[in-house]
Design a protein around this motif. Sequence first.
Motif, PDB file in Angstrom:
ATOM      1  N   LYS A  62       3.595   4.311  19.843  1.00 54.95           N
ATOM      2  CA  LYS A  62       3.249   4.223  18.427  1.00 54.95           C
ATOM      3  C   LYS A  62       2.145   5.239  18.156  1.00 54.95           C
ATOM      4  CE  LYS A  62       4.071  -0.759  17.725  1.00 54.95           C
ATOM      5  NZ  LYS A  62       3.433  -2.021  17.268  1.00 54.95           N
ATOM      6  N   ALA A  63       2.177   5.835  16.965  1.00 51.32           N
ATOM      7  CA  ALA A  63       1.123   6.775  16.580  1.00 51.32           C
ATOM      8  C   ALA A  63       1.108   6.922  15.071  1.00 51.32           C
ATOM      9  CB  ALA A  63       1.345   8.141  17.240  1.00 51.32           C
ATOM     10  N   VAL A  64      -0.117   7.001  14.514  1.00 44.81           N
ATOM     11  CA  VAL A  64      -0.260   7.211  13.075  1.00 44.81           C
ATOM     12  C   VAL A  64      -1.678   7.702  12.805  1.00 44.81           C
ATOM     13  CG1 VAL A  64      -1.117   4.907  12.438  1.00 44.81           C
ATOM     14  CG2 VAL A  64       0.307   6.186  10.818  1.00 44.81           C
ATOM     15  N   THR A  65      -1.846   8.435  11.710  1.00 50.74           N
ATOM     16  CA  THR A  65      -3.184   8.840  11.284  1.00 50.74           C
ATOM     17  C   THR A  65      -3.741   7.814  10.299  1.00 50.74           C
ATOM     18  OG1 THR A  65      -2.344  10.130   9.425  1.00 50.74           O
ATOM     19  CG2 THR A  65      -2.667  11.295  11.527  1.00 50.74           C
ATOM     20  N   GLU A  66      -5.066   7.736  10.268  1.00 50.03           N
ATOM     21  CA  GLU A  66      -5.706   6.887   9.270  1.00 50.03           C
ATOM     22  C   GLU A  66      -5.389   7.374   7.864  1.00 50.03           C
ATOM     23  OE1 GLU A  66      -9.847   6.605  10.058  1.00 50.03           O
ATOM     24  OE2 GLU A  66      -9.580   5.214  11.750  1.00 50.03           O
ATOM     25  N   GLU A  67      -5.188   8.689   7.718  1.00 51.61           N
ATOM     26  CA  GLU A  67      -4.866   9.238   6.405  1.00 51.61           C
ATOM     27  C   GLU A  67      -3.515   8.737   5.911  1.00 51.61           C
ATOM     28  OE1 GLU A  67      -8.044  11.449   8.217  1.00 51.61           O
ATOM     29  OE2 GLU A  67      -6.073  10.865   8.976  1.00 51.61           O
ATOM     30  N   ARG A  68      -2.549   8.571   6.806  1.00 50.88           N
ATOM     31  CA  ARG A  68      -1.239   8.058   6.411  1.00 50.88           C
ATOM     32  C   ARG A  68      -1.298   6.563   6.133  1.00 50.88           C
ATOM     33  NH1 ARG A  68       4.115   9.482   6.439  1.00 50.88           N
ATOM     34  NH2 ARG A  68       5.641   7.871   6.966  1.00 50.88           N
ATOM     35  N   SER A  69      -1.979   5.808   7.011  1.00 53.66           N
ATOM     36  CA  SER A  69      -2.114   4.362   6.810  1.00 53.66           C
ATOM     37  C   SER A  69      -3.283   3.854   7.641  1.00 53.66           C
ATOM     38  CB  SER A  69      -0.832   3.622   7.201  1.00 53.66           C
ATOM     39  OG  SER A  69      -1.025   2.224   7.125  1.00 53.66           O
ATOM     40  N   GLU A  70      -4.388   3.589   6.955  1.00 53.83           N
ATOM     41  CA  GLU A  70      -5.546   3.044   7.650  1.00 53.83           C
ATOM     42  C   GLU A  70      -5.215   1.687   8.270  1.00 53.83           C
ATOM     43  OE1 GLU A  70     -10.288   2.068   6.755  1.00 53.83           O
ATOM     44  OE2 GLU A  70      -8.999   2.920   5.203  1.00 53.83           O
ATOM     45  N   TYR A  71      -4.407   0.894   7.555  1.00 50.52           N
ATOM     46  CA  TYR A  71      -4.026  -0.421   8.075  1.00 50.52           C
ATOM     47  C   TYR A  71      -3.218  -0.282   9.365  1.00 50.52           C
ATOM     48  CZ  TYR A  71      -2.036  -5.085   8.378  1.00 50.52           C
ATOM     49  OH  TYR A  71      -1.662  -6.324   8.827  1.00 50.52           O
ATOM     50  N   ALA A  72      -2.229   0.619   9.369  1.00 51.80           N
ATOM     51  CA  ALA A  72      -1.392   0.784  10.555  1.00 51.80           C
ATOM     52  C   ALA A  72      -2.199   1.319  11.734  1.00 51.80           C
ATOM     53  CB  ALA A  72      -0.223   1.715  10.248  1.00 51.80           C
ATOM     54  N   ALA A  73      -3.140   2.216  11.458  1.00 49.73           N
ATOM     55  CA  ALA A  73      -3.978   2.733  12.545  1.00 49.73           C
ATOM     56  C   ALA A  73      -4.822   1.619  13.150  1.00 49.73           C
ATOM     57  CB  ALA A  73      -4.866   3.859  12.027  1.00 49.73           C
ATOM     58  N   GLY A  74      -5.398   0.777  12.285  1.00 44.84           N
ATOM     59  CA  GLY A  74      -6.171  -0.350  12.799  1.00 44.84           C
ATOM     60  C   GLY A  74      -5.318  -1.314  13.594  1.00 44.84           C
ATOM     61  N   ALA A  75      -4.072  -1.520  13.147  1.00 43.33           N
ATOM     62  CA  ALA A  75      -3.170  -2.425  13.858  1.00 43.33           C
ATOM     63  C   ALA A  75      -2.855  -1.901  15.254  1.00 43.33           C
ATOM     64  CB  ALA A  75      -1.883  -2.613  13.060  1.00 43.33           C
ATOM     65  N   ILE A  76      -2.655  -0.599  15.392  1.00 43.83           N
ATOM     66  CA  ILE A  76      -2.383  -0.026  16.711  1.00 43.83           C
ATOM     67  C   ILE A  76      -3.588  -0.220  17.627  1.00 43.83           C
ATOM     68  CG2 ILE A  76      -2.071   2.166  17.934  1.00 43.83           C
ATOM     69  CD1 ILE A  76      -0.214   3.032  15.668  1.00 43.83           C
ATOM     70  N   ARG A  77      -4.775  -0.024  17.095  1.00 47.33           N
ATOM     71  CA  ARG A  77      -5.968  -0.197  17.933  1.00 47.33           C
ATOM     72  C   ARG A  77      -6.136  -1.663  18.349  1.00 47.33           C
ATOM     73  NH1 ARG A  77      -8.324   3.540  13.664  1.00 47.33           N
ATOM     74  NH2 ARG A  77      -8.260   5.605  14.658  1.00 47.33           N
TER      75      ARG A  77
END
Length: 306
Positions: A62-77
């Motif tokens: 899984k990978a995403v930038t905070e710019e694309r989705s801060e929520y999704a980035a936090g979920a991955i972490r």
Amino acid sequence: MTSPLAVGGNRARWEDLPESVHAVIERAVGGRVIGAASQPGGFSPAMASVLTLADGRTVFAKAVTEERSEYAAGAIRRETDILAGLPPRVPAPALIWGGDHIDEAGDWAIMVTEAVDGWTPAQPWQPDELRRFLDAATVLADSLTPAPFPAPAVAEDPDFVGNWATLTHPHLDELVELEFGWVAATEGDALLHGDLRADNFLLTRTGFTVVDWPAACLGVRWLDLMISLPSVAMHGGGDAEALWSAHPLSREADPGAVDSVLATLAGYFLARAVLPPVPLLPTLRDFQRAQGEVALRWLSGRRGWS
């Protein structure tokens, strides 16, 4: 009317990621990626793909930038931290690597796990696959009670309370009162997955694996099952009350606590269903509405409301 599936759409794909992120993942797994199969299920615009390596191995990333989705980035972490702490007895993917990476595209959250050789249950539900899913709720409860590490209690999430104050219903006063009981009803020492549904569940030849763990929290053992049943019922799994009452975990629950949970879940889903659409996730509000309607019908039947 066909019930909405748990497919948010707009997932990023491996080929959309910059070479610097490719390089981070390839270093983490010790091999060159030669193929990628995007996994469309779930509500996240992050990349989520099974990657095939030049040496024949497969991994899931899984990978995403905070710019694309801060929520999704936090979920991955959060999921990275959860998977790192789960004991081997828990049927979850093994963590390979997780971390951050910054490049000109933004601040990336990245996670790599083993690739599970399995499949999501068919929707509408098939009897044997549904039986295995319902049995898995007991396995999870037994494996994660007591919780193997500290986590926030589900009752600490402010999104679950106060929703009926924004809605209307002929039995509104009773719903508000039931929602008030959410904290006491959900208190427990089990680690919950927090989002148990068909799209987060993989059947395998020898058992099952539960994926997508960022919502893990502490609560009562039977809560994962209850959270799952609105989506099970709306996708052809049968009457929610019948499924609940036939399940061994239901015998651990006080009926009043069950009603409080159902009122809270219904309010949570229905209140979110009327919020503005989430960017990149155009189907989420319909999915929340459908679950909320099932939960409210289930509660109405238990309470004898017309």
